[in-house]
Design an enzyme around this catalytic site. Sequence first.
Site, PDB file in Angstrom:
ATOM      1  N   HIS A 120      -3.733  -7.080  -0.671  1.00 33.95           N
ATOM      2  CA  HIS A 120      -3.023  -7.450  -1.889  1.00 33.95           C
ATOM      3  C   HIS A 120      -3.627  -8.775  -2.365  1.00 33.95           C
ATOM      4  O   HIS A 120      -4.063  -9.582  -1.551  1.00 33.95           O
ATOM      5  CB  HIS A 120      -1.544  -7.636  -1.521  1.00 33.95           C
ATOM      6  N   ASP A 197      -0.536 -10.152   7.102  1.00 33.93           N
ATOM      7  CA  ASP A 197       0.339  -9.974   5.941  1.00 33.93           C
ATOM      8  C   ASP A 197       1.252  -8.785   6.243  1.00 33.93           C
ATOM      9  O   ASP A 197       0.803  -7.645   6.280  1.00 33.93           O
ATOM     10  CB  ASP A 197      -0.504  -9.722   4.689  1.00 33.93           C
ATOM     11  N   GLN A 200       4.311  -5.416   3.360  1.00 35.23           N
ATOM     12  CA  GLN A 200       4.618  -3.995   3.238  1.00 35.23           C
ATOM     13  C   GLN A 200       5.178  -3.426   4.539  1.00 35.23           C
ATOM     14  O   GLN A 200       6.043  -2.557   4.526  1.00 35.23           O
ATOM     15  CB  GLN A 200       3.350  -3.226   2.828  1.00 35.23           C
ATOM     16  N   LYS A 223      11.443  -7.309  -0.396  1.00 34.04           N
ATOM     17  CA  LYS A 223      11.003  -5.936  -0.111  1.00 34.04           C
ATOM     18  C   LYS A 223      11.772  -5.356   1.073  1.00 34.04           C
ATOM     19  O   LYS A 223      11.509  -4.228   1.488  1.00 34.04           O
ATOM     20  CB  LYS A 223       9.504  -5.901   0.167  1.00 34.04           C
ATOM     21  N   CYS A 363      -1.872  -4.861  -7.745  1.00 30.00           N
ATOM     22  CA  CYS A 363      -2.370  -6.165  -7.242  1.00 30.00           C
ATOM     23  C   CYS A 363      -3.450  -5.971  -6.185  1.00 30.00           C
ATOM     24  O   CYS A 363      -3.571  -6.763  -5.246  1.00 30.00           O
ATOM     25  CB  CYS A 363      -1.242  -7.043  -6.696  1.00 30.00           C
TER      26      CYS A 363
END
Lengths: 408, 155
Positions: A120, A197, A200, A223, A363
């Site tokens: 991302h 990261d 997600q 999220k 993104c």
Amino acid sequence: MKTTFDVNKIRKDFPLIDGQPLAYLDNSATSQKPVQVLAAVEQFYREQNANPFRGLYELSNIATNAYEEARSLCAEFIGAKDSCEVIFTRNASESLNLLAYSLGRGLTAADEIISTVAEHHSNMLPWQHTARAIGATVRYLHPDREGNFSLEEFKSLLSSKTKIVAMTQMSNVFGRAIDLKPFIDAAHEAGAVFVADASQSIAHMPVNVQELDVDFLAFSGHKMLAPMGIGVLYGKAKLLEKMPPFLTGGEMIEYVTLEDTTYAPLPHKFEAGTVNAGGAVGLGAAIRYLNAMDRTAALAHEDALTARAIDALMQIPHVNILGAKDAADHHGIVTFTIDGVHPHDVAAILAEADIAVRAGHHCTQPLHQYLEIPSTTRASLMFYNTFDEIDRFADAVSRIRSLMGYND
Amino acid sequence: MDNRTFYNEILTAHNLHPYNKHPLPNPGVWKRGVNPSCGDDILLQLTLEDGVIKEGSFVGTGCAISQASADIMLDLILGKTTEEALRLKDIFLRMIKGETEEDELEELDEAICLRDVSHMPTRVKCAVLGWHTLEEILKKPEEEDGASPLPTTTE
């Protein structure tokens, strides 16, 4: 897999979607918020609101405790050793910018950062920006068409020059869960720190920082059922202690003179200014909500929804699904194209059918450039979605080419 | 899902079979129009003679709304004076804002098929891309930019 997960009961906690015509399939952009989270935020501002850490009175202590309790819940949720290793930020982007700035201060022009083409922008631009300012180099690992990374290719990029590796645990386009452990171990052998990261992955798989032995991990609250504006940066205490602060100002100091400053201990060194206590309390409530549910069953329901969507889309001519062939590797992400129909038109037609999806590059422009696909449409699922919603989605997708004037 | 859709037959026909979507061999003036956030990218090319739009075409890529709107626009403005083209542009932009009278709309002919974009705020920029590019080209043609590469079509 057969589960006893009762989605209709769960949906009662989400009044914005329960019994509503809209099929909300844009959960990777942001999740919906259960009433338990909304109530916790409201309760904080109704009953506990004062500036945490500041006041020498009972109400400020109550606010401090509410905020710190949320930190402990986060630490426990990701398996951190100590809650001082959890820094509250606005979102994953801020967490990663903090790292790029603060770790970047220790880099030289000879150093290298390794990232991936599938990141991302929030885990790509901070590193690009830092490297450019210093004259350092960013090297990129490429995914295969199924969203997988090669450990061999990664090892070929690693060297004694590598200081930082920044990599996603789950791409927001492919949905594949990356087993980061071998990449983390290899990075450590080369003497680099590893930044994961988890934006997600955090809502779609169990994440444990100590099992991974990851040095830093970033995610957003919004999220994973929490309000917008609260995010987390996890970092190993021994690394965070050596790093300079990112933002400076109020409540992150020990002692200030006009010439010099000693900074507060962790985690406050990295939390300048008045904190988002209400957001943190909301994130704590979201974690409580996830902990209270049968998460294994919830994730199995997500997998079953994903399989239903992928199976249905695979039957529709001219529809192409990105990533793995096996639905179990998608974790609720179904990114696709329809031959001859622009993704914005796909999303607009689905919107007319009360189905919310995302269209564009999500993104991840470099990933789309690498795949040579200008843009895509993405349905992203959550445990509160239903098979009926998936069937409506697939039915609507099957009609799109005909609505756009094709005589298939 | 019923079959009622913003994507009416006029719009989809112009998107799938755009009559005016091809390079112009010797354009007199041209301008590129881009919506960076969604990727719509067109190159509008015109030949002007005594204040009249003699020839015109576009090439590029983008969503159906951007492509159909540019094609319909060219149908309308070919053979018109530049003043007349700019007047139609004004009517079109007012239609997109929902500010036109019924009798004005008749002048827009098939471009009326885009009137419901006024209820789709995120798609307005797609519908007006060709018209804004036309406005720029007529107010400040980019003849000196002749060496710049033209976007290639993907369809």
